[in-house]
Write a protein that holds these residues in place. Structure first.
Motif, mmCIF file in Angstrom:
data_model
loop_
_atom_site.group_PDB
_atom_site.id
_atom_site.type_symbol
_atom_site.label_atom_id
_atom_site.label_comp_id
_atom_site.label_asym_id
_atom_site.label_seq_id
_atom_site.Cartn_x
_atom_site.Cartn_y
_atom_site.Cartn_z
ATOM 1 N N LEU A 343 8.166 -14.298 0.961
ATOM 2 C CA LEU A 343 9.562 -14.051 1.337
ATOM 3 C C LEU A 343 10.414 -13.678 0.134
ATOM 4 O O LEU A 343 11.384 -12.957 0.249
ATOM 5 N N ASP A 344 10.039 -14.218 -1.034
ATOM 6 C CA ASP A 344 10.865 -13.944 -2.218
ATOM 7 C C ASP A 344 10.178 -12.986 -3.194
ATOM 8 O O ASP A 344 10.477 -12.970 -4.368
ATOM 9 N N SER A 345 9.276 -12.167 -2.672
ATOM 10 C CA SER A 345 8.605 -11.233 -3.596
ATOM 11 C C SER A 345 9.593 -10.174 -4.080
ATOM 12 O O SER A 345 10.532 -9.840 -3.384
ATOM 13 N N PRO A 346 9.374 -9.639 -5.291
ATOM 14 C CA PRO A 346 10.327 -8.689 -5.853
ATOM 15 C C PRO A 346 10.411 -7.399 -5.033
ATOM 16 O O PRO A 346 9.412 -6.945 -4.479
ATOM 17 N N GLY A 347 11.641 -6.868 -4.940
ATOM 18 C CA GLY A 347 11.922 -5.727 -4.066
ATOM 19 C C GLY A 347 11.051 -4.511 -4.283
ATOM 20 O O GLY A 347 10.550 -3.921 -3.338
ATOM 21 N N ALA A 348 10.835 -4.135 -5.546
ATOM 22 C CA ALA A 348 10.141 -2.879 -5.810
ATOM 23 C C ALA A 348 8.686 -2.923 -5.326
ATOM 24 O O ALA A 348 8.220 -2.000 -4.662
ATOM 25 N N ASP A 349 7.992 -4.041 -5.624
ATOM 26 C CA ASP A 349 6.599 -4.172 -5.190
ATOM 27 C C ASP A 349 6.507 -4.157 -3.685
ATOM 28 O O ASP A 349 5.670 -3.489 -3.088
ATOM 29 N N LEU A 350 7.416 -4.904 -3.091
ATOM 30 C CA LEU A 350 7.462 -5.017 -1.652
ATOM 31 C C LEU A 350 7.684 -3.641 -1.018
ATOM 32 O O LEU A 350 6.998 -3.245 -0.064
ATOM 33 N N ALA A 351 8.655 -2.906 -1.586
ATOM 34 C CA ALA A 351 8.996 -1.595 -1.038
ATOM 35 C C ALA A 351 7.806 -0.656 -1.153
ATOM 36 O O ALA A 351 7.511 0.105 -0.233
ATOM 37 N N ARG A 352 7.105 -0.739 -2.288
ATOM 38 C CA ARG A 352 5.945 0.126 -2.480
ATOM 39 C C ARG A 352 4.908 -0.175 -1.404
ATOM 40 O O ARG A 352 4.335 0.712 -0.790
ATOM 41 N N TRP A 353 4.722 -1.464 -1.143
ATOM 42 C CA TRP A 353 3.736 -1.868 -0.138
ATOM 43 C C TRP A 353 4.147 -1.392 1.256
ATOM 44 O O TRP A 353 3.370 -0.793 1.978
ATOM 45 N N VAL A 354 5.432 -1.650 1.614
ATOM 46 C CA VAL A 354 5.912 -1.261 2.949
ATOM 47 C C VAL A 354 5.840 0.253 3.111
ATOM 48 O O VAL A 354 5.432 0.773 4.139
ATOM 49 N N ARG A 355 6.228 0.973 2.045
ATOM 50 C CA ARG A 355 6.219 2.429 2.095
ATOM 51 C C ARG A 355 4.800 2.923 2.376
ATOM 52 O O ARG A 355 4.587 3.807 3.202
ATOM 53 N N ALA A 356 3.842 2.351 1.705
ATOM 54 C CA ALA A 356 2.443 2.767 1.890
ATOM 55 C C ALA A 356 1.980 2.424 3.313
ATOM 56 O O ALA A 356 1.385 3.258 3.995
ATOM 57 N N GLU A 357 2.307 1.227 3.771
ATOM 58 C CA GLU A 357 1.873 0.804 5.112
ATOM 59 C C GLU A 357 2.556 1.622 6.199
ATOM 60 O O GLU A 357 1.952 1.951 7.213
ATOM 61 N N ALA A 358 3.869 1.907 5.986
ATOM 62 C CA ALA A 358 4.626 2.599 7.022
ATOM 63 C C ALA A 358 4.464 4.103 6.938
ATOM 64 O O ALA A 358 4.938 4.841 7.793
ATOM 65 N N GLY A 359 3.796 4.566 5.894
ATOM 66 C CA GLY A 359 3.660 6.008 5.694
ATOM 67 C C GLY A 359 5.022 6.660 5.483
ATOM 68 O O GLY A 359 5.236 7.818 5.828
ATOM 69 N N ALA A 360 5.997 5.900 4.956
ATOM 70 C CA ALA A 360 7.368 6.428 4.808
ATOM 71 C C ALA A 360 7.541 7.148 3.482
ATOM 72 O O ALA A 360 6.807 6.909 2.551
#
Ligand code: AMP
Length: 360
Positions: A343-360
């Motif tokens: 829940l408290d993971s840093p934004g940039a890493d998280l965003a990179r992960w979500v972007r890859a998963e979401a294909g965004a």
């Protein structure tokens, strides 16, 4: 002009366009001496007291660019190459560039007289407005929208046949550079700009599907404007794009919505704070992320997220809170693939992960 009396009796006039203001700033700030070949741009609201209709408002927005201190054809061509690239970049695919040359102080007066003579000879077929134009500014005869006048003006002489040698050379060079860069345009030999300081290159960007108000932008060369505003004899060329009309052809009347990468779903009140925090960190990284309040069943929330076109649902329920994690589900593969993220993971890493998963 949009002029009216303000409450305290002062007369106000709102700016109808920005080119004159840009030139005034160029003179008053001293740029004319320190950076005479300035390239300037602006964006902002403009005001005209017109009869409102679709695509024509009393307050609208323009983006414009001006190149001052350059009278060479490269300046015109470079500006049009940039305009073409901009229109392509924002997705204005059906926009068409129309081009003409208006001549200069040497050859245009000759043409104006030819046009006046032509108008005089066809007086009975022209509307009352055109009778007035004939006296004040015969070039505007070419602009009239009245069907009868248009039919007459179809046969009127065109500027191209009256261009002097210098204007002809300039226009040929502009066109050659546009051709070289693959910028498409059509010649419109009846395209005019009403004001006297416009000369040589004149253009308009028009788009089908806009109805009567089909001009998205316009511009051209105005070599006489700086001097007309009290400055030295400095050339200029520029354009203004109408943002409101541009939006109409780019997004189909604003129907387009951003593609959501994920929707964050807190399942209970205690999860609301952490969920907002999670969504905010993703948004700071530039991701389009949705956020829904708790209160509905998980099934209903997931269906809603799917309807919004999101790729992922980020679930924050009781279990997740306890473990300090979220559960991520893939809504496109319809896979119940719980993935745990801190829940408290840093934004940039998280965003990179979500972007890859979401294909965004
Ligand atoms: P102009 O300065 O008249 O050449 O206008 C440049 C562009 O601004 C036009 O091509 C339109 O896209 C836009 N524009 C001008 N007047 C209006 C208006 N009343 N409402 C909306 N857009 C306008």
């Amino acid at each position: 002009m949009y002029s009216f009396t303000d409450r305290d009796g002062t007369s106000l006039t709102l700016r109808p366009e920005a080119t004159a203001g840009v030139v005034r700033a160029y003179l008053e700030s001293g740029l004319v001496h320190t950076d005479p070949t300035a390239r300037l741009w602006y964006a902002g609201p403009m005001f005209r007291r017109e009869r409102p209709q679709r695509g024509r408002y009393r307050q609208f927005y323009q983006i414009g660019a001006e190149v001052l201190g350059r009278d060479d054809p490269l300046a015109d061509a470079e500006l049009l190459v940039m305009l073409n690239a901009y229109l392509a970049a924002v997705g204005a695919r059906d926009a068409r560039l129309e081009l003409n040359s208006l001549g200069d102080a040497t050859c245009r007066p000759v043409y104006r007289e030819r046009l006046r003579e032509f108008g005089q000879a066809h007086l009975e077929a022209l509307c009352p407005d055109c009778h007035r134009r004939l006296e004040r500014n015969p070039l505007r005869l070419l602009d009239c929208k009245v069907e009868g006048c248009r039919a007459v003006m179809e046969r009127a002489p065109v500027m191209r046949d009256s261009l002097c040698e210098a204007c002809r050379t300039h226009f040929t060079a502009v066109r050659a550079l546009l051709d070289q860069e693959g910028v498409p345009y059509v010649l419109d030999l009846r395209l005019v700009r009403g004001l006297d300081y416009y000369c040589r290159t004149a253009f308009e960007v028009v788009a089908e599907g806009l109805g009567a108000q089909n001009a998205v932008g316009g511009g051209g060369r105005y070599d006489g404007l700086v001097a007309a505003l009290g400055g030295p004899d400095v050339a200029g060329v520029g354009f203004a794009l109408g943002v409101d009309r541009l939006a109409m052809i780019v997004a189909g009347d604003g129907e387009a919505r951003p593609q959501l990468a994920a929707v964050v779903l807190p399942l209970e009140e205690r999860a609301v704070g952490p969920a907002l925090d999670f969504a905010t960190r993703l948004r700071r990284e530039g991701l389009a992320v949705g956020l829904e309040p708790p209160g509905r069943s998980l099934k209903a929330l997931l269906r809603g997220a799917d309807r919004q076109g999101a790729r992922l649902a980020v679930i924050v329920g009781e279990e997740e809170l306890k473990a300090g994690r979220v559960t991520v589900r893939d809504l496109v593969r319809r896979e119940d693939r719980p993935l745990a993220l801190a829940l408290d993971s840093p934004g940039a890493d998280l965003a990179r992960w979500v972007r890859a998963e979401a294909g965004a």
